[in-house]
Design an enzyme around this catalytic site. Structure first.
Site, PDB file in Angstrom:
ATOM      1  N   HIS A   1       0.369  -1.205  -0.192  1.00 38.63           N
ATOM      2  CA  HIS A   1      -0.274   0.316  -0.095  1.00 38.63           C
ATOM      3  C   HIS A   1       0.973   1.366  -0.154  1.00 38.63           C
ATOM      4  O   HIS A   1       1.715   1.406   0.615  1.00 38.63           O
ATOM      5  CB  HIS A   1      -1.015   0.120   1.172  1.00 38.63           C
ATOM      6  CG  HIS A   1      -2.091   1.035   0.965  1.00 38.63           C
ATOM      7  ND1 HIS A   1      -3.187   1.582   0.314  1.00 38.63           N
ATOM      8  CD2 HIS A   1      -1.172   2.629   2.067  1.00 38.63           C
ATOM      9  CE1 HIS A   1      -3.067   2.404   0.703  1.00 38.63           C
ATOM     10  NE2 HIS A   1      -2.922   3.178   1.429  1.00 38.63           N
TER      11      HIS A   1
ATOM     12  N   ASP B   1     -14.889   4.300   7.865  1.00 37.13           N
ATOM     13  CA  ASP B   1     -14.164   4.914   7.151  1.00 37.13           C
ATOM     14  C   ASP B   1     -14.650   5.812   6.518  1.00 37.13           C
ATOM     15  O   ASP B   1     -14.071   7.071   6.244  1.00 37.13           O
ATOM     16  CB  ASP B   1     -12.807   4.002   6.864  1.00 37.13           C
ATOM     17  CG  ASP B   1     -11.604   5.039   6.735  1.00 37.13           C
ATOM     18  OD1 ASP B   1     -11.545   5.688   6.921  1.00 37.13           O
ATOM     19  OD2 ASP B   1     -11.578   4.675   5.126  1.00 37.13           O
TER      20      ASP B   1
ATOM     21  N   ARG C   1     -14.219  13.953   7.891  1.00 38.45           N
ATOM     22  CA  ARG C   1     -12.406  14.605   8.230  1.00 38.45           C
ATOM     23  C   ARG C   1     -12.292  15.722   6.753  1.00 38.45           C
ATOM     24  O   ARG C   1     -11.637  16.546   7.516  1.00 38.45           O
ATOM     25  CB  ARG C   1     -11.584  13.758   8.068  1.00 38.45           C
ATOM     26  CG  ARG C   1     -12.130  12.634   9.332  1.00 38.45           C
ATOM     27  CD  ARG C   1     -10.472  12.179   9.322  1.00 38.45           C
ATOM     28  NE  ARG C   1      -9.248  11.538   9.216  1.00 38.45           N
ATOM     29  CZ  ARG C   1      -8.791  10.845   8.636  1.00 38.45           C
ATOM     30  NH1 ARG C   1      -9.283   9.750   8.128  1.00 38.45           N
ATOM     31  NH2 ARG C   1      -7.509  10.698   8.561  1.00 38.45           N
TER      32      ARG C   1
ATOM     33  N   SER D   1      -7.185   4.779   9.594  1.00 38.27           N
ATOM     34  CA  SER D   1      -8.145   4.673   7.837  1.00 38.27           C
ATOM     35  C   SER D   1      -7.321   3.991   7.562  1.00 38.27           C
ATOM     36  O   SER D   1      -7.742   3.273   6.642  1.00 38.27           O
ATOM     37  CB  SER D   1      -7.908   6.146   7.727  1.00 38.27           C
ATOM     38  OG  SER D   1      -8.632   5.912   6.207  1.00 38.27           O
TER      39      SER D   1
ATOM     40  N   LYS E   1      -9.128  -0.725   6.148  1.00 30.86           N
ATOM     41  CA  LYS E   1      -8.952  -0.682   4.307  1.00 30.86           C
ATOM     42  C   LYS E   1      -7.982  -2.533   4.227  1.00 30.86           C
ATOM     43  O   LYS E   1      -8.289  -3.936   3.687  1.00 30.86           O
ATOM     44  CB  LYS E   1      -8.979   0.059   3.716  1.00 30.86           C
ATOM     45  CG  LYS E   1     -10.097   0.985   3.989  1.00 30.86           C
ATOM     46  CD  LYS E   1     -10.080   1.782   2.746  1.00 30.86           C
ATOM     47  CE  LYS E   1      -8.791   3.195   3.173  1.00 30.86           C
ATOM     48  NZ  LYS E   1      -9.129   4.610   3.919  1.00 30.86           N
TER      49      LYS E   1
HETATM   50  N1  URA Z   1      -5.740   7.428   3.316  1.00 30.27           N
HETATM   51  C1  URA Z   1      -6.409   6.819   3.482  1.00 30.27           C
HETATM   52  O1  URA Z   1      -7.234   5.860   3.537  1.00 30.27           O
HETATM   53  N2  URA Z   1      -7.267   7.336   5.002  1.00 30.27           N
HETATM   54  C2  URA Z   1      -6.917   8.774   5.283  1.00 30.27           C
HETATM   55  O2  URA Z   1      -6.887   8.869   6.541  1.00 30.27           O
HETATM   56  C3  URA Z   1      -4.868   9.016   3.973  1.00 30.27           C
HETATM   57  C4  URA Z   1      -5.058   8.805   3.194  1.00 30.27           C
END
Ligand code: URA
Length: 434
Positions: A82, A161, A168, A183, A187
């Site tokens: 990622h 999220d 946010r 966050s 995932k």
């Molecule tokens: N990528 C995400 O998935 N969440 C964040 O808060 C920042 C970057």
């Protein structure tokens, strides 16, 4: 339990219990908690932070708030990679088949581009016919048959999220390490891979502006991964300069193919070898030095390129484009950007360069916008290069000629010049082996 009391507790600097965090995340998912109370808690978290235990609880609750991928049908160790997002970041296109060529199982869910950063799914869709939506069974079968499959993220992955991120974004609470770490990791955990390699970007095009902040974020995410029973490692890498020379969907696929064909052995190549080597290390526990040699060999012997071709064929893409990249659709408008002055380029603002590509049509400013796969930028000069006034420093590609002047102006504004040759910062700044 009352949301009011949870907000007051965090406002006053106290630690929330697991039950309180579960109550909060549950209420976000069912939409029972109103946006103003969610936003108030987000701001209290932003200001007062969270303990490791709270961050882990928040991550797990969000991971469990929706669908969780079941990769149990895949033979072998699955490793996810990622990136926290960058400009010109086409590493997944290279690293996913490269790691698969090394025997790692790569079952990857990727995102679409938003704002100044691109997304792997948009890039892959610039290959005619390439399908990024597969059923869970097709996904598992593709990974078992080919070793690698890259699809779009399921709409119901970590819905809590999604809710929090949207709030946010409009309440100035994005740049909080507990909130970013939970966050991203929610995932990753819901995606079901047993190992996770994180590429945490720092610099002008990244969430984390300094290497120190990026390291703290990386450390936090590695801790969360370990607590969730996933082998997790991280690299902190420089985003003060776009990655490679191409920014824009099909242009980036073409550059990725150059790396896989062994025609480009620059910093992007070295980063991809390092990422794939770390994925192999996580999956196999072989020493990293051996993994680096194996990764470099898989490019030079053509096996990584063959994996990319096999993956493209398995996902319905037209493999002829990979063999002859002139078959990719070309933009109708091509514009040469010339330097306004002579000197060394000493800084490139990646965010502005990403925005210039968006103006040309390569990205989207809001979810659901369509992208022009052939639009984008090819950089001719990068940080550390000398340029004469009037020399070509970039080429802009677009099907919307009225965007060219604005894109050029944003591009030129992204560059800083100096009379002396600047030091080139390293691309890989630090690592956490996990
Ligand atoms: N990528 C995400 O998935 N969440 C964040 O808060 C920042 C970057």
């Amino acid at each position: 339990m009352r949301m009011y009391d949870i907000i007051a507790k965090k406002r006053d600097g106290f630690e929330l219990s697991t039950e309180e965090i579960n109550f909060f995340v549950g209420g976000c998912t069912t939409e029972e908690i109103p946006d103003y109370q969610i936003s108030a808690l987000l701001m209290a978290i932003y200001l007062n932070g969270m303990t490791d235990r709270e961050i882990y609880d928040l991550t797990l609750a969000m991971a469990k708030s929706g669908q969780q991928a079941d990769l149990g049908g895949i033979d072998g160790v699955t490793v996810d990679k990622h990136s926290t997002g960058g400009v010109g970041d086409k590493t997944t296109l290279i690293v996913a088949p490269l790691a698969a060529a090394l025997g790692v199982r790569v079952a990857k869910m990727s995102g679409r581009g938003l704002g100044h950063t691109g997304g792997t799914v948009d890039k892959l869709e610039s290959i005619d016919g390439f399908k990024t939506t597969l059923s869970p069974d097709e996904f598992v079968r593709c990974v078992n048959d080919v070793g690698v499959c890259v699809i779009g993220q399921s709409g119901n992955l970590a819905p809590a999220d999604k809710k929090l991120y949207a709030l946010r974004d409009v309440t100035a609470t994005v740049s909080s390490i507990p909130l970013i770490a939970s966050s991203i990791m929610s995932k990753k955990i819901a995606s079901g891979n047993s190992c996770i390699l994180l590429d945490v970007k720092t610099g002008s095009g990244a969430f984390m502006k300094t290497p120190d902040e990026a390291y703290v974020l990386a450390e936090q995410m590695v801790k969360i991964g370990a607590a969730a029973g996933r082998k997790t490692a991280a690299l902190v890498t420089n985003m003060n300069i776009p990655l490679g020379y191409a920014v824009g969907n099909s242009l980036e696929v073409i550059e990725a193919l150059r790396i896989l064909k062994g025609e480009q052995t620059d910093e992007l190549y070295h980063l991809c070898v390092e990422l794939a080597a770390n994925m192999l290390r996580l999956a196999s526990e072989k020493p990293i030095e051996e993994c680096r040699v194996l990764a470099a060999n898989a490019i030079s012997d053509g096996s990584a390129l063959r994996k990319f071709e096999e993956m493209t064929a398995a996902q319905g893409g037209d493999v002829r484009l990979l063999k002859n990249t002139r078959l990719f659709k070309r933009a109708s408008g091509v514009h040469s950007v010339r330097s306004k002055k002579s000197g060394f380029i000493c800084h490139m603002d990646s965010e502005k360069i990403g925005m210039s590509a968006v103006i040309l049509g390569a990205g989207r400013t809001k979810k659901g916008d369509s992208v022009d796969h052939s639009a984008g930028i090819v950089l001719r000069k990068k940080t550390g290069d000398y340029t004469e006034q009037g020399e070509e420093i970039a080429v802009l590609y677009t099907n919307n000629p009225s965007s060219t002047l604005q894109a050029e102006s944003v591009y030129l504004d992204a560059l800083t010049y100096s009379n002396d040759k600047p030091d080139k910062p390293p691309l890989i700044i630090s690592s956490i082996m996990g």
